[in-house]
Design an enzyme around this catalytic site. Structure first.
Site, PDB file in Angstrom:
ATOM      1  N   ASP A 148      42.504 -42.396  92.921  1.00  0.00           N
ATOM      2  CA  ASP A 148      43.093 -41.066  92.889  1.00  0.00           C
ATOM      3  C   ASP A 148      42.464 -40.168  93.959  1.00  0.00           C
ATOM      4  O   ASP A 148      42.231 -38.987  93.719  1.00  0.00           O
ATOM      5  CB  ASP A 148      42.902 -40.464  91.488  1.00  0.00           C
ATOM      6  CG  ASP A 148      43.754 -39.221  91.259  1.00  0.00           C
ATOM      7  OD1 ASP A 148      44.773 -39.079  91.957  1.00  0.00           O
ATOM      8  OD2 ASP A 148      43.404 -38.405  90.393  1.00  0.00           O
ATOM      9  N   CYS A 258      52.368 -36.468  76.249  1.00  0.00           N
ATOM     10  CA  CYS A 258      53.270 -37.602  76.476  1.00  0.00           C
ATOM     11  C   CYS A 258      52.599 -38.921  76.112  1.00  0.00           C
ATOM     12  O   CYS A 258      53.269 -39.877  75.698  1.00  0.00           O
ATOM     13  CB  CYS A 258      53.790 -37.619  77.911  1.00  0.00           C
ATOM     14  SG  CYS A 258      52.525 -37.818  79.191  1.00  0.00           S
TER      15      CYS A 258
END
Length: 378
Positions: A148, A258
């Site tokens: 990332d 989520c």
């Protein structure tokens, strides 16, 4: 192309690589090709729609993100890795604990992944060690490690190599580990054997889409970052849009909704490393207590944490929004006083959000999961 030495058995080498990875705390290792050309149209459409928000580096890198060999010339393969991050003491039913936290307005909710040590540091160091072990085995090796931290299509590479499949929330999903893991990569100039992708298993499920507090998942496999709470609380450096503030509830850094709603996360695995254990103050702490931190305390508490990167001002901005949402549920003199103290001498960004919080009308209702009607943001 740097071929494997004739004396090296490719399958045996991959098995050894996986063994070294497990010793370093990784959960799974796979190998992807560098041809991601079929992913380029989707990436370009996402950028063209402005869904990257104010993450200008996304547009600046453009399609380079889908071209590993452009990012690191000479790259022939990408070793993909995943590492589970649920704290080691996570008990069955952890999702219910998280939902309960979201339903406690005065409690600050920090995304699970950020409660321990900064994953960038943990994965990068261990990927480096893994690459060094590979080099010791095969000889001189060109490589770079990422997690990332560069224009890399991490989920695409993970899916193509078989670490899992892309879920409708755009995160990687694994049948035996859900999505509660980090991804990392080693770009190598060595023709390692490719591993096979796996099929997707989301079916007709749309739990992640339906639960998103701000309707940021605009379609299966498509997220508009400008509406995403993780983006708003972490990447976004300006005022949080007023229309979206109520949807943040008590989320002060990131959002797990989520993932909490995803059925596959009943299989999520605890980490094997102590690095991801929750630090004091990062779970179950009141918003008022966090507002009491001055900048020195914030820097001390977040040393080595991913949270530090947003800086003290954004941290207080987020806390102010959460405090305002809590005051909408029930008035709290101590929380109001904490906001007023935090507002003294604050910069314009924080002052604006504190003023909003203190003037927010109270509501007779209570937060359930902090999830408003999606229609409110259409």
């Amino acid at each position: 192309m740097q071929e494997l030495p004739s004396t090296v058995d490719a399958a045996a080498l991959l098995a050894r690589l996986r063994g070294w990875a497990r010793e370093l705390g990784f959960s799974q290792i796979a190998v992807a090709d560098v041809d991601l050309s079929s992913a380029e149209p989707g990436l370009q459409a996402w950028l063209d729609a402005g869904h990257h928000g104010r993450m200008h580096y996304m547009a600046a890198h453009g399609l380079k993100r889908a071209r590993p060999a452009e990012l690191v010339p000479g790259t022939l393969r990408v070793v993909t890795a995943r590492m589970d991050y649920l704290p080691r003491d996570t008990a069955p039913g952890w999702q219910a604990v998280e939902w309960a936290g979201l339903a406690t307005p005065e409690q600050a909710q920090i995304s699970i992944y950020a409660r321990g040590r900064d994953y960038h540091k943990v994965l990068r160091q261990r990927l480096q060690k893994l690459a060094e072990q590979l080099q010791a085995e095969v000889g001189p090796l060109g490589y770079r490690v990422f997690t990332d931290s560069a224009p890399v299509l991490e989920v695409e590479l993970a899916a193509r190599s078989g670490l899992g499949w892309r879920g409708k929330h755009t995160l990687t999903l694994h049948r035996e580990a859900g999505s509660m893991f980090f991804l990392g990569e080693i770009f190598v100039d060595l023709a390692l054997p490719l591993t096979e992708p796996v099929s997707g298993h989301c079916g007709e499920c749309r739990a992640c889409i339906d639960v998103c507090p701000t309707a940021a998942i605009t379609a299966p496999y498509r997220v508009d970052a400008r509406r995403c709470i993780s983006y708003l609380t972490i990447e976004h450096d300006g005022p949080i849009p007023e229309a979206l503030r109520p949807a943040l509830g008590n989320r002060v850094y990131g959002c797990d909704d989520c993932q909490l709603a995803c059925p596959w996360n009943k299989f999520a695995q605890p980490a094997v490393l102590a690095d991801f254990d929750a630090r004091p103050g990062m779970a179950g702490t009141s918003i008022a207590a966090l507002l009491a931190w001055d900048e020195a305390e914030f820097l001390r508490r977040t040393e080595g944490s991913a949270i530090r990167r947003i800086g003290f001002m954004r941290w207080r901005r987020n806390l102010a929004v959460a405090a305002g949402n809590a005051l909408r549920v029930r008035d709290d003199a101590a929380l109001r006083a904490a906001l007023q103290r935090a507002g003294q001498g604050s910069d314009a960004l924080v002052a604006e959000h504190i003023a909003w919080a203190l003037s927010a009308p109270r509501s007779a209702g209570a937060l359930s999961s902090g999830t408003p009607s999606v229609g409110a943001f259409e």
